[in-house]
Design an enzyme around this catalytic site. Structure first.
Site, PDB file in Angstrom:
ATOM      1  N   GLY A 173       1.329  -2.808  -6.387  1.00 40.35           N
ATOM      2  CA  GLY A 173       1.292  -1.484  -5.764  1.00 40.35           C
ATOM      3  C   GLY A 173      -0.038  -0.801  -6.022  1.00 40.35           C
ATOM      4  N   SER A 199       3.692  -2.726 -12.020  1.00 36.73           N
ATOM      5  CA  SER A 199       2.512  -2.493 -12.851  1.00 36.73           C
ATOM      6  C   SER A 199       1.691  -3.756 -13.124  1.00 36.73           C
ATOM      7  CB  SER A 199       2.901  -1.796 -14.159  1.00 36.73           C
ATOM      8  OG  SER A 199       3.520  -0.545 -13.878  1.00 36.73           O
ATOM      9  N   TRP A 203       0.814  -1.223   0.000  1.00 35.56           N
ATOM     10  CA  TRP A 203       0.000   0.000   0.000  1.00 35.56           C
ATOM     11  C   TRP A 203       0.845   1.270   0.000  1.00 35.56           C
ATOM     12  CZ3 TRP A 203      -4.435  -1.292   4.085  1.00 35.56           C
ATOM     13  CH2 TRP A 203      -5.141  -2.414   3.633  1.00 35.56           C
ATOM     14  N   LYS A 204       2.155   1.107   0.165  1.00 33.83           N
ATOM     15  CA  LYS A 204       3.074   2.262   0.149  1.00 33.83           C
ATOM     16  C   LYS A 204       2.579   3.367   1.089  1.00 33.83           C
ATOM     17  CE  LYS A 204       4.636   0.863  -4.374  1.00 33.83           C
ATOM     18  NZ  LYS A 204       5.258   1.212  -5.640  1.00 33.83           N
TER      19      LYS A 204
HETATM   20  P1  PGA Z   1       3.086  -0.882  -8.936  1.00 31.22           P
HETATM   21  O1  PGA Z   1       4.071  -1.088  -7.694  1.00 31.22           O
HETATM   22  O2  PGA Z   1       2.205  -2.085  -8.996  1.00 31.22           O
HETATM   23  O3  PGA Z   1       2.324   0.377  -8.603  1.00 31.22           O
HETATM   24  O4  PGA Z   1       3.944  -0.751 -10.139  1.00 31.22           O
HETATM   25  C1  PGA Z   1       4.624  -2.337  -7.450  1.00 31.22           C
HETATM   26  C2  PGA Z   1       5.560  -2.265  -6.270  1.00 31.22           C
HETATM   27  O5  PGA Z   1       6.268  -1.261  -6.126  1.00 31.22           O
HETATM   28  O6  PGA Z   1       5.614  -3.203  -5.448  1.00 31.22           O
END
Ligand code: PGA
Length: 251
Positions: free
Chosen positions: A235, A214, A12-13
């Site tokens: 992400g 992605s 979830w960053k």
């Molecule tokens: P993203 O991030 O799916 O938004 O590219 C993946 C991640 O950093 O784990």
């Protein structure tokens, strides 16, 4: 060949208030899971305890996004493995490319964080990946082997049992550019080869290697179809319950 249980993990960053985290975890608790995947969510530290509490008794597992290498001390703003565990984390991501590139986590620092996670029984999701320049210079496999060699240095297969690796090409994270299934498979196979050489064939066959960068509801099926891709670290789409649920239920 060992049958590996797939893992779908959501990073979830630096997103979600407590209320948003709670709503997301409640939605995910109701999600179908037709592949019987292990589902892991990695909220930010402010939401970790709340999410762990809400996830209790469900199939969801909860991960920290990072930990410090010391158990406690004068490290303003950092979170220790003891605190992450106390808040309910069973896993920790280590070496995410944003940690490496924005916060300066080196292989040496990551090796200390690996030690900290092992000391406290936190399962490790260890991230590796090359930049675009490294890929274009044909250095991808060498870069990743070095990240694995140095980051995991000093530990035996027995000690690293349960290790999860995430291959995340830096150029594919948050950019909308995904590695082709063939590109992912090539690197995943190389990672498994590295693990076999270093820790033995049994360890290599048992280790789940996730792809990240992605991953979307629209591309997860072809990525998961690759023989050495055992899951995804997601992400952006991990923040949207319907999208993440579709990813969990990859075909
Ligand atoms: P993203 O991030 O799916 O938004 O590219 C993946 C991640 O950093 O784990």
């Amino acid at each position: 060949m060992t049958k590996r249980t797939p893992i779908i993990a959501g990073n979830w960053k630096m997103h979600n208030t407590l209320a948003e985290s709670a709503a997301l975890v409640e939605a995910l608790k109701k999600a179908d899971n037709k592949n019987n995947a292990e589902i892991i969510v990695a909220p930010s530290f402010t939401s970790l305890a709340k999410v762990a509490e809400l996830a209790k008794g469900s199939a969801l597992q909860v991960s920290a996004q990072d930990i410090h290498w010391e158990d406690k001390g004068a490290f303003t703003s950092a979170v220790s493995p003891v605190q992450a565990k106390d808040a309910g984390a069973t896993h920790t991501i280590l070496g995410h490319s944003e940690r490496r590139s924005v916060f300066g986590d080196t292989d040496e620092i990551l090796n200390k964080k690996v030690a900290a996670a092992l000391r406290h029984g936190l399962a490790i999701i260890f991230c590796v990946g090359e930049t675009l320049a490294q890929r274009e210079a044909n250095e991808t496999i060498a870069v990743i082997d070095t990240q694995l060699e140095n980051g995991l240095k000093g530990y035996t297969a027995e000690q690293l049992k349960g290790l999860i690796i995430a291959y995340e090409p830096v150029w594919a994270i948050g950019t909308g550019k995904t590695a082709t299934p063939a590109q992912a498979q090539e690197v995943h196979a190389a990672i498994r080869k590295f693990l076999a050489g270093k820790y033995g064939e049994d360890f290599a066959q048992a280790t789940r290697i996730l792809y990240g960068g992605s991953v979307k509801d629209t591309n997860v099926d072809e990525i998961m179809a690759q023989p050495d891709v055992d899951g995804a670290l997601v992400g952006g789409q991990a923040l949207i319950a319907e999208k993440f649920t579709r990813i969990i239920n990859f075909n």
